[in-house]
Design a protein around this motif. Structure first.
Motif, PDB file in Angstrom:
ATOM      1  N   GLY A  84       5.424  -3.668   1.505  1.00  0.00           N
ATOM      2  CA  GLY A  84       4.112  -3.034   1.569  1.00  0.00           C
ATOM      3  C   GLY A  84       3.082  -3.801   0.758  1.00  0.00           C
ATOM      4  O   GLY A  84       1.937  -3.975   1.179  1.00  0.00           O
ATOM      5  N   LEU A  85       3.506  -4.303  -0.405  1.00  0.00           N
ATOM      6  CA  LEU A  85       2.587  -5.053  -1.268  1.00  0.00           C
ATOM      7  C   LEU A  85       2.143  -6.351  -0.582  1.00  0.00           C
ATOM      8  O   LEU A  85       0.959  -6.706  -0.609  1.00  0.00           O
ATOM      9  N   ALA A  86       3.085  -7.026   0.065  1.00  0.00           N
ATOM     10  CA  ALA A  86       2.729  -8.264   0.771  1.00  0.00           C
ATOM     11  C   ALA A  86       1.749  -7.956   1.904  1.00  0.00           C
ATOM     12  O   ALA A  86       0.772  -8.681   2.117  1.00  0.00           O
ATOM     13  N   ASP A  87       2.001  -6.868   2.630  1.00  0.00           N
ATOM     14  CA  ASP A  87       1.091  -6.466   3.715  1.00  0.00           C
ATOM     15  C   ASP A  87      -0.285  -6.104   3.158  1.00  0.00           C
ATOM     16  O   ASP A  87      -1.316  -6.438   3.745  1.00  0.00           O
ATOM     17  N   SER A  88      -0.306  -5.380   2.020  1.00  0.00           N
ATOM     18  CA  SER A  88      -1.578  -4.966   1.426  1.00  0.00           C
ATOM     19  C   SER A  88      -2.367  -6.183   0.954  1.00  0.00           C
ATOM     20  O   SER A  88      -3.584  -6.238   1.110  1.00  0.00           O
ATOM     21  N   LEU A  89      -1.675  -7.172   0.375  1.00  0.00           N
ATOM     22  CA  LEU A  89      -2.357  -8.402  -0.043  1.00  0.00           C
ATOM     23  C   LEU A  89      -2.966  -9.089   1.170  1.00  0.00           C
ATOM     24  O   LEU A  89      -4.093  -9.569   1.138  1.00  0.00           O
ATOM     25  N   GLN A  90      -2.211  -9.099   2.265  1.00  0.00           N
ATOM     26  CA  GLN A  90      -2.737  -9.693   3.495  1.00  0.00           C
ATOM     27  C   GLN A  90      -3.970  -8.913   3.959  1.00  0.00           C
ATOM     28  O   GLN A  90      -4.980  -9.495   4.358  1.00  0.00           O
ATOM     29  N   ALA A  91      -3.890  -7.559   3.829  1.00  0.00           N
ATOM     30  CA  ALA A  91      -4.998  -6.712   4.285  1.00  0.00           C
ATOM     31  C   ALA A  91      -6.271  -6.960   3.482  1.00  0.00           C
ATOM     32  O   ALA A  91      -7.367  -6.782   3.995  1.00  0.00           O
TER      33      ALA A  91
END
Lengths: 122, 437, 171
Positions: A84-91
């Motif tokens: 989730g953190l990796a996705d949020s950073l991407q977001a």
């Protein structure tokens, strides 16, 4: 969790058919061409030595370590949070990437979920 | 996800085959005349299987007369605990992999001299079996973020993080690499900072400690079946577990952030209390609801992590490799686990001497311990103090380059539970899987 | 001509991408699951009716006399024959078994043909290939573990441990 929620595999199956991109597209995001990867099916690839050599010329990005408190036997969702953190950073516009372990078949057949995150963070 | 949890790209199977090929070559050496004078009672190389199978922990092989090898006691461990898994995860390239495999200690002779893989001249064959397994695997998240998934040692019985090659590669490919250390910060976290970071030549720019309200209540004495009910008292008591992990990670002088992984049953009161307790401790904290909302649930956490990773880090190790093994174990036991004493079994005491005699004393230590407690007793929850860490065995893993220290009653081959998850799994004629979580 | 080993001969050959090979026998790319560039699994769900006898080509069986431990080259002959059929303009394909890792480390060596009649990539085929044997090994050993676990957890089915038929299997 309540019964009406879809299970992890149901979420993954619904989403995977709609949204998974061919792994060559994901590799392209990282600057790797189809010659730098060896495809395993449409959605998995090994990174070939040419890809590794090419990447090693880049500068290092930042490294974030995800760890946790002492867990209950069900696990506390470290992989889920890491994903989730990796996705949020991407977001928020960061070029993020995950480096995680491969799951063992042992616990898959026993207890504790698979080691690929849960819910929508997968 | 099904692929990743089942056979994936076959790395685990390749490791299992390589481990058992080496075992077969050792037994064949005994059978063909035992030129190296290997003592069959002192073979430390174990066979491996990637299945929880307690019946294979201690077995007898070679029965059936002279045509069927030399009878001896043997053991299986789960593939993720095998030394080849650790070796794969710590290798930089195929040459390094081959050299590490050559250095693996497999047995002792009758006069107690060590025997290595290189004495059998089979490091080339074993490396060949792992040639593709060394290549990192690329997949994606549900939101198409690239993910490199490679290598899989457990953090309780091994060093607990993905391959060095995968992390190095990810750091070159992305601006922010998220990696994970298995189980609690006492196991995976400590091992990442003391074993992996030096080999990676890069310490994390920030550490995220994941906490859940339910696990804190569990550490505060609440029973597993009651974790869904609001219980501020248990949360308050259990917070000392998080506090210890935060303090432990601060030893390494890298910025620390606490992430609360939100569960549907967490109440607003509980979250507020946990935030207040973290504020008092002076550690940054952020709730993340990524299980239900994906990236949208983690935006604030992502911003906090970006800020933390921009801060100056001044990575310091807990111990130096040159310290004697016993000192290294003492340091981890007292500083990280909170033990006031380390006890060694007679076997472990003899092995300490063997380490000294063979000049294997300058390697980092990889402690195998229960993940449920900071101590070696899974029932001691919270923040235990005044306990003894019981060391029962020391296993030199010379290919991996560390000494495994087995404590408490930790096992390297787990068993299946009374109701195995396998009972609910199925696949239909179109190949659609059900019951895999 | 110098005596080249099988792997030397194989490594000198420029392979076509497996999609091209599939296309030559009418398998579209979407029915392939790639394993690297030169191996693929075939998704048979979308293929034409396998039971329709009118669509079948001819089937040739290769067998042999009693062999020595080194083998008499049945696979080599099979591979040479299919290449020869292609050479004289026939649309030909070969269907053979996957090799076990066991003999690779013993005396028999590889099992993907030999000399100038080999199936490639021979080193992949002889080692882990697409993981099918590993899957069979894992399934077999999972069953053994579940059986022993059942007995360990109280043996609700009253299984007689003297009459268990399965074996642990390694490949």
């Amino acid at each position: 969790m309540q019964m009406s929620f879809p299970s992890d595999i149901e979420i993954a199956q619904i989403n995977e058919h709609d949204k998974m991109k061919n792994i060559n597209e994901i590799a392209a995001k990282l600057g790797l061409t189809s010659d730098d990867v060896e495809q395993y099916g449409h959605f998995k690839a090994k990174i070939a030595s040419s890809g590794i050599r090419k990447a090693m010329k880049n500068d290092d990005g930042k490294l974030i370590l995800v760890t946790s408190i002492n867990p209950t036997p069900a696990g506390e969702g470290k992989s889920t949070l890491a994903i989730g953190l990796a996705d949020s950073l991407q977001a928020i516009g960061k070029k993020s990437i995950l480096a995680l372990r491969e799951p063992s078949l042992g616990p898959v057949m026993g207890m504790k979920g698979g080691a690929t995150g849960g819910g929508y963070a997968k | 996800m099904e692929d990743i949890n089942l056979h994936f790209t076959g790395d685990m199977h390749a490791l299992t085959s390589a481990t058992n090929t080496l075992a077969a070559l050792i037994d064949n050496h005994l059978h063909q005349g035992n030129q190296l004078n290997i003592d069959p009672r002192r073979i430390i190389w174990k066979r491996a299987l990637d299945i929880n199978d307690r019946a294979l922990r201690n077995i007898t092989i070679g029965l059936g007369g002279p045509a069927n090898s030399i009878p001896r006691q043997d053991h299986f461990e789960i593939t993720v605990a095998s030394e080849l898994m650790a070796v794969l995860c710590l290798s930089q390239d195929l040459d390094d992999l081959k050299e590490r495999i050559a250095n693996i200690l497999i047995a002792y002779t009758y006069d107690k001299k060590p025997i290595y893989v290189r004495d059998l001249h089979v490091e080339g064959a074993i490396t060949m079996l792992l040639k593709d397994a060394l290549k990192p695997n690329l997949v994606q998240t549900l939101e198409n973020t690239p993910a490199i998934i490679h290598g899989g040692p457990f953090a309780n019985i091994a060093h607990g993080c993905n391959s060095i090659l995968a992390t190095k590669l990810a750091m070159k490919l992305g601006d922010y690499t998220i990696t994970e250390a298995g189980f609690g910060a006492d196991l995976g976290g400590e091992k990442f900072m003391d074993i992996v970071a030096p080999k990676l030549d890069h310490a994390p720019n920030a550490i995220v400690i994941v906490a859940t309200i339910r696990a804190l209540k569990y550490n505060g004495g609440q029973a597993l079946k009651n974790l869904e009910n609001e219980d501020l008292n248990a949360l308050n008591l259990g917070f000392k577990n998080l506090k210890r992990h935060v303090q432990n990670m601060r030893y390494y002088h890298v910025p620390v952030v606490v992430a609360i992984n939100k569960f549907a049953t967490d109440t607003d009161n509980e979250i507020k209390l946990l935030e207040t307790l973290c504020d008092e401790l002076g550690v940054e904290v952020q709730v993340a609801d990524i299980h239900h909302h994906g990236s949208k649930g983690g935006i604030e956490l992502a911003k906090m992590v970006v800020k933390a990773a921009d801060k100056d880090a001044n990575y310091t190790r807990l111990y130096e490799d040159a310290q004697p093994t016993i000192e290294k174990i003492d340091t981890i036991a007292s500083e990280i686990y909170g033990a006031n004493n380390v006890g060694y079994s007679p076997k472990a005491q003899r092995q300490l001497q063997t380490l000294k005699d063979n000049v294997w004393d300058d390697l980092p230590v990889c402690i195998a311990k229960t993940q449920y407690s900071l101590s070696d007793d899974p029932k001691k929850l919270g923040s235990p103090r005044d306990f003894t860490l019981h060391v029962k065995e020391l296993v030199p893993k010379l290919g991996a380059g560390f000494i495994v220290v087995l404590t408490g009653s930790i096992l390297t081959m787990p068993g299946l539970p009374k109701e195995p998850a396998a009972l609910n799994m199925d696949v239909d004629n179109d190949g659609r899987i059900s019951g895999l979580f | 001509m110098a005596n080249l080993s099988d792997i030397e001969i194989a490594s000198q050959v420029e392979m076509d991408p497996i999609q091209d090979i599939a296309a030559s026998v009418g398998i579209p790319e979407e029915d392939l699951s790639m394993y690297g560039k030169y191996k693929a699994k075939i998704d048979i769900n979308n293929m034409k009716d396998l039971d329709d006898a009118s669509q079948r080509g001819k089937l040739i069986l290769v067998t042999a006399i009693t062999p020595t431990p080194a083998g008499e080259g049945k696979t080599t002959v099979s591979v040479g024959l299919v290449d020869a059929l292609s050479n004289i303009g026939k649309k030909a394909a070969i269907a053979v078994r996957e090799p076990s890792l066991g003999p690779v480390f013993g005396i028999k060596g590889g099992a993907a043909g030999g000399g100038h009649s080999q199936v490639v990539p021979m080193e992949d085929i002889n080692l882990h290939f697409t993981g099918d044997f590993h899957a069979i090994g894992a399934a077999n050993n999972l069953l053994a573990a579940l059986l022993d676990n059942h007995i360990h957890q109280g043996n609700a089915l009253n299984i007689d441990t003297r009459k268990i038929l399965g074996n642990v299997l390694l490949i």
